[in-house]
Design an enzyme around this catalytic site. Sequence first.
Site, PDB file in Angstrom:
ATOM      1  N   HIS A 156       0.917  -1.313  -0.075  1.00 18.80           N
ATOM      2  CA  HIS A 156      -0.026  -0.063   0.115  1.00 18.80           C
ATOM      3  C   HIS A 156       0.717   1.118   0.147  1.00 18.80           C
ATOM      4  O   HIS A 156       0.248   2.439   0.022  1.00 18.80           O
ATOM      5  CB  HIS A 156      -0.976   0.069   1.078  1.00 18.80           C
ATOM      6  N   MET A 204     -12.288  -6.839  -9.338  1.00 16.63           N
ATOM      7  CA  MET A 204     -13.419  -7.600  -8.341  1.00 16.63           C
ATOM      8  C   MET A 204     -14.748  -7.361  -9.233  1.00 16.63           C
ATOM      9  O   MET A 204     -15.285  -7.923  -9.957  1.00 16.63           O
ATOM     10  CB  MET A 204     -13.359  -7.405  -7.128  1.00 16.63           C
ATOM     11  N   SER A 205     -15.519  -6.245  -8.455  1.00 21.62           N
ATOM     12  CA  SER A 205     -16.632  -6.105  -8.878  1.00 21.62           C
ATOM     13  C   SER A 205     -16.956  -5.595 -10.351  1.00 21.62           C
ATOM     14  O   SER A 205     -18.025  -5.917 -11.033  1.00 21.62           O
ATOM     15  CB  SER A 205     -17.339  -4.897  -7.963  1.00 21.62           C
ATOM     16  N   GLY A 243     -10.701   0.272  -7.927  1.00 22.64           N
ATOM     17  CA  GLY A 243     -11.409   1.216  -8.791  1.00 22.64           C
ATOM     18  C   GLY A 243     -10.901   1.022 -10.162  1.00 22.64           C
ATOM     19  O   GLY A 243     -11.137   2.087 -11.105  1.00 22.64           O
ATOM     20  N   HIS A 301      -5.127   0.974  -2.820  1.00 24.48           N
ATOM     21  CA  HIS A 301      -5.845   0.852  -3.859  1.00 24.48           C
ATOM     22  C   HIS A 301      -5.589   2.469  -4.641  1.00 24.48           C
ATOM     23  O   HIS A 301      -5.535   3.378  -4.029  1.00 24.48           O
ATOM     24  CB  HIS A 301      -7.355   1.202  -3.440  1.00 24.48           C
TER      25      HIS A 301
END
Length: 199
Positions: free
Chosen positions: A103, A177-178, A157, A123
């Site tokens: 990170h 992912m999503s 994102g 992220h």
Amino acid sequence: MKKQLHLLSDGKLSLKEFADIAGKINPFIDRFHLREKKLTAKEIAAGVEMLLNKGILSEKIVVNDRTDVAWSYNTSVQLAYHSLSVNLVKQHFPGITAGCSVHSYHDALQAANRGADFLLYGHVFETLSKEGLPGKGVHELAAIKKMVEIPVMVIGGIKPDNVELVLSAGADGAAVMSGILHAEDPYHAAWGYSQKIHT
């Protein structure tokens, strides 16, 4: 190394649902991560078997945190901040491919120096899974890429319209992912990401 597209399970879909989607989009994805923080080793092992039964090769499977499961099925392992250190894993599981989730610039250099095979950095952009936390952007990513020789994947994102931005900053690929799992048509979504990353 060609740019890679990774897909992570999100702990919301069942492992069967994840495996069903994975089997359909296998040609577009370079690595499938089982990122299941609440499941036992036995349950994660069952998830690995579901992926194998869908025709996904063990070298395309990455098990988060559970080095024992990864070793048992000859998959890769993804290590988080709470996992065993990568140098310890490499010492006791010789030959295993180990990625590290990082990170910051400091995290990235430390993981690379300790023997990580690849990094998952994020992220990068705002994401629902880290609601309220601003994305890190691509400046630190570019600095990391100047200092490490191992592949750096980005997460957080990632959408088809910002993939080119992270690739131009030096990313070796992206993890999603999503954007795929919860798309109306996961097959078409995976194809769209693949077109941006693999061409």
